[in-house]
Design a protein around this motif. Structure first.
Motif, PDB file in Angstrom:
ATOM      1  N   ILE A 110     127.469  99.088 100.337  1.00 34.86           N
ATOM      2  CA  ILE A 110     126.081  99.455 100.599  1.00 34.86           C
ATOM      3  C   ILE A 110     125.390  99.620  99.249  1.00 34.86           C
ATOM      4  CG2 ILE A 110     124.545 101.228 101.555  1.00 34.86           C
ATOM      5  CD1 ILE A 110     126.166  99.878 103.711  1.00 34.86           C
ATOM      6  N   GLU A 111     124.303  98.891  99.041  1.00 34.21           N
ATOM      7  CA  GLU A 111     123.496  99.065  97.831  1.00 34.21           C
ATOM      8  C   GLU A 111     122.262  99.874  98.203  1.00 34.21           C
ATOM      9  OE1 GLU A 111     120.636  96.517  94.823  1.00 34.21           O
ATOM     10  OE2 GLU A 111     122.324  95.462  95.766  1.00 34.21           O
ATOM     11  N   LEU A 112     122.060 100.956  97.470  1.00 32.70           N
ATOM     12  CA  LEU A 112     120.877 101.790  97.689  1.00 32.70           C
ATOM     13  C   LEU A 112     120.470 102.441  96.381  1.00 32.70           C
ATOM     14  CD1 LEU A 112     122.665 104.524  97.801  1.00 32.70           C
ATOM     15  CD2 LEU A 112     122.503 104.248 100.231  1.00 32.70           C
ATOM     16  N   THR A 113     119.319 103.076  96.404  1.00 37.58           N
ATOM     17  CA  THR A 113     118.812 103.722  95.194  1.00 37.58           C
ATOM     18  C   THR A 113     119.123 105.214  95.218  1.00 37.58           C
ATOM     19  OG1 THR A 113     116.655 104.269  96.109  1.00 37.58           O
ATOM     20  CG2 THR A 113     116.886 102.079  95.068  1.00 37.58           C
ATOM     21  N   VAL A 114     118.953 105.827  94.074  1.00 36.57           N
ATOM     22  CA  VAL A 114     119.121 107.275  93.954  1.00 36.57           C
ATOM     23  C   VAL A 114     118.140 107.981  94.893  1.00 36.57           C
ATOM     24  CG1 VAL A 114     118.909 109.225  92.340  1.00 36.57           C
ATOM     25  CG2 VAL A 114     120.040 107.101  91.605  1.00 36.57           C
ATOM     26  N   ALA A 115     116.910 107.485  94.976  1.00 42.61           N
ATOM     27  CA  ALA A 115     115.916 108.078  95.883  1.00 42.61           C
ATOM     28  C   ALA A 115     116.341 107.925  97.341  1.00 42.61           C
ATOM     29  CB  ALA A 115     114.543 107.455  95.663  1.00 42.61           C
ATOM     30  N   ASP A 116     116.995 106.799  97.675  1.00 43.14           N
ATOM     31  CA  ASP A 116     117.483 106.596  99.042  1.00 43.14           C
ATOM     32  C   ASP A 116     118.491 107.670  99.441  1.00 43.14           C
ATOM     33  OD1 ASP A 116     115.968 104.253  99.369  1.00 43.14           O
ATOM     34  OD2 ASP A 116     117.637 102.956  98.762  1.00 43.14           O
ATOM     35  N   LEU A 117     119.134 108.274  98.455  1.00 45.13           N
ATOM     36  CA  LEU A 117     120.089 109.351  98.713  1.00 45.13           C
ATOM     37  C   LEU A 117     119.398 110.714  98.813  1.00 45.13           C
ATOM     38  CD1 LEU A 117     123.004 108.228  96.385  1.00 45.13           C
ATOM     39  CD2 LEU A 117     123.034 108.314  98.889  1.00 45.13           C
ATOM     40  N   GLY A 118     118.078 110.711  98.677  1.00 43.71           N
ATOM     41  CA  GLY A 118     117.327 111.959  98.810  1.00 43.71           C
ATOM     42  C   GLY A 118     116.980 112.624  97.498  1.00 43.71           C
ATOM     43  N   PHE A 119     116.988 111.865  96.411  1.00 38.02           N
ATOM     44  CA  PHE A 119     116.659 112.409  95.087  1.00 38.02           C
ATOM     45  C   PHE A 119     115.418 111.708  94.531  1.00 38.02           C
ATOM     46  CE2 PHE A 119     121.362 112.951  95.324  1.00 38.02           C
ATOM     47  CZ  PHE A 119     121.402 114.337  95.268  1.00 38.02           C
ATOM     48  N   PRO A 120     114.222 112.079  94.980  1.00 41.80           N
ATOM     49  CA  PRO A 120     113.008 111.402  94.527  1.00 41.80           C
ATOM     50  C   PRO A 120     112.691 111.634  93.049  1.00 41.80           C
ATOM     51  CG  PRO A 120     112.445 113.313  95.841  1.00 41.80           C
ATOM     52  CD  PRO A 120     113.937 113.148  95.933  1.00 41.80           C
ATOM     53  N   ASP A 121     113.329 112.625  92.440  1.00 41.93           N
ATOM     54  CA  ASP A 121     113.113 112.904  91.016  1.00 41.93           C
ATOM     55  C   ASP A 121     114.318 112.534  90.163  1.00 41.93           C
ATOM     56  OD1 ASP A 121     110.523 113.970  91.492  1.00 41.93           O
ATOM     57  OD2 ASP A 121     111.453 115.846  92.158  1.00 41.93           O
ATOM     58  N   GLY A 122     115.301 111.848  90.764  1.00 44.92           N
ATOM     59  CA  GLY A 122     116.514 111.493  90.045  1.00 44.92           C
ATOM     60  C   GLY A 122     117.592 112.541  90.231  1.00 44.92           C
ATOM     61  N   ALA A 123     118.803 112.227  89.734  1.00 44.42           N
ATOM     62  CA  ALA A 123     119.939 113.132  89.899  1.00 44.42           C
ATOM     63  C   ALA A 123     121.048 112.760  88.923  1.00 44.42           C
ATOM     64  CB  ALA A 123     120.462 113.059  91.335  1.00 44.42           C
ATOM     65  N   THR A 124     121.964 113.688  88.721  1.00 46.84           N
ATOM     66  CA  THR A 124     123.143 113.422  87.891  1.00 46.84           C
ATOM     67  C   THR A 124     124.179 112.663  88.723  1.00 46.84           C
ATOM     68  OG1 THR A 124     124.322 115.441  88.511  1.00 46.84           O
ATOM     69  CG2 THR A 124     122.776 115.582  86.619  1.00 46.84           C
ATOM     70  N   ILE A 125     125.152 112.111  88.047  1.00 44.64           N
ATOM     71  CA  ILE A 125     126.192 111.350  88.746  1.00 44.64           C
ATOM     72  C   ILE A 125     126.961 112.248  89.713  1.00 44.64           C
ATOM     73  CG2 ILE A 125     128.139 111.560  87.131  1.00 44.64           C
ATOM     74  CD1 ILE A 125     127.070 108.216  88.479  1.00 44.64           C
ATOM     75  N   VAL A 126     127.190 113.498  89.335  1.00 45.60           N
ATOM     76  CA  VAL A 126     127.895 114.431  90.215  1.00 45.60           C
ATOM     77  C   VAL A 126     127.087 114.655  91.490  1.00 45.60           C
ATOM     78  CG1 VAL A 126     128.721 116.814  90.447  1.00 45.60           C
ATOM     79  CG2 VAL A 126     129.135 115.551  88.323  1.00 45.60           C
ATOM     80  N   GLN A 127     125.789 114.852  91.354  1.00 50.34           N
ATOM     81  CA  GLN A 127     124.930 115.047  92.529  1.00 50.34           C
ATOM     82  C   GLN A 127     124.889 113.781  93.394  1.00 50.34           C
ATOM     83  OE1 GLN A 127     121.508 116.038  90.084  1.00 50.34           O
ATOM     84  NE2 GLN A 127     121.401 118.091  91.023  1.00 50.34           N
ATOM     85  N   ILE A 128     124.782 112.631  92.757  1.00 49.11           N
ATOM     86  CA  ILE A 128     124.719 111.351  93.474  1.00 49.11           C
ATOM     87  C   ILE A 128     126.006 111.126  94.268  1.00 49.11           C
ATOM     88  CG2 ILE A 128     124.672 108.834  93.157  1.00 49.11           C
ATOM     89  CD1 ILE A 128     122.827 109.429  90.681  1.00 49.11           C
ATOM     90  N   PHE A 129     127.153 111.291  93.606  1.00 52.37           N
ATOM     91  CA  PHE A 129     128.433 111.051  94.271  1.00 52.37           C
ATOM     92  C   PHE A 129     128.668 112.051  95.396  1.00 52.37           C
ATOM     93  CE2 PHE A 129     130.819 108.673  90.616  1.00 52.37           C
ATOM     94  CZ  PHE A 129     129.877 107.672  90.652  1.00 52.37           C
ATOM     95  N   LYS A 130     128.292 113.299  95.201  1.00 51.57           N
ATOM     96  CA  LYS A 130     128.476 114.311  96.252  1.00 51.57           C
ATOM     97  C   LYS A 130     127.614 113.991  97.465  1.00 51.57           C
ATOM     98  CE  LYS A 130     128.329 119.226  97.387  1.00 51.57           C
ATOM     99  NZ  LYS A 130     128.122 118.875  98.771  1.00 51.57           N
TER     100      LYS A 130
END
Length: 185
Positions: free
Chosen positions: A65-85
């Motif tokens: 699945i290809e998606l963006t950081v915002a697609d994961l619910g981070f409209p202001d960006g996030a760290t890799i730990v937050q993204i992976f969690k």
């Protein structure tokens, strides 16, 4: 720039790919990359050369699945730990490191992403797709994983470095795994 109230995964558009992975040694994988004229940066070469980067003898299928950081619910960006969690909480999995070269070999029509965009430093380049995979070491000088990019018509498999404090932009693209299926080959 993203507008508020956009839908997040799984209620957003994503790109799904089915990729056959495994069944090749690292040297066979490197040979196939060269046959397709794929270039690698020094960080990707370091990942390939490291004994912790292994390939599977068994061929298997991954649904990505290809998606963006915002697609994961981070409209202001996030760290890799937050993204992976967040991805894990949503049922997505980290990819095996060997997916990077295998995906590069099948995703040959990646569009140019940097045309019309300014050069960025210490950020994922426009048009790049980062493979979400386990980080081999916390050593900040060692590459954390692979990303795919097309630059002036040339396909690249590149390695990247980023520490745990780095904030990824909301429009940065990641590949996660959704399912794995073994093949009897």
């Amino acid at each position: 720039m993203r507008v508020g109230n956009e839908k997040t995964y799984p209620d957003c558009p994503v790109i799904v790919r089915i990729v056959e992975v495994g069944g090749l040694t690292k040297s066979e994988l490197m040979h196939k990359l060269r046959q397709q004229s794929v270039l690698m940066n020094e960080l990707a070469e370091r990942l390939f050369a490291d004994d912790r980067f292994t390939t599977s003898d068994t061929t298997y299928i991954l649904q990505t699945i290809e998606l963006t950081v915002a697609d994961l619910g981070f409209p202001d960006g996030a760290t890799i730990v937050q993204i992976f969690k967040r991805a894990n909480d949503l049922g997505l999995q980290l990819c095996p490191l060997e997916l990077g070269p295998h995906l590069r070999l099948v995703y040959l029509d990646q569009p140019e992403g940097s045309l019309g965009h300014p050069l960025q430093t210490n950020q994922a380049p426009y048009g790049s797709i980062t493979i979400a995979s386990d980080i081999l070491t916390e050593n900040v000088d060692f590459p954390k994983g692979f990303y795919l990019r097309r630059i002036n018509g040339v396909l690249w498999l590149r390695g990247y470095r980023a520490d745990h404090l780095h904030v990824w932009n909301p429009d940065d693209h990641f590949i996660f795994c959704q399912s794995k299926e073994s093949l009897n080959k």
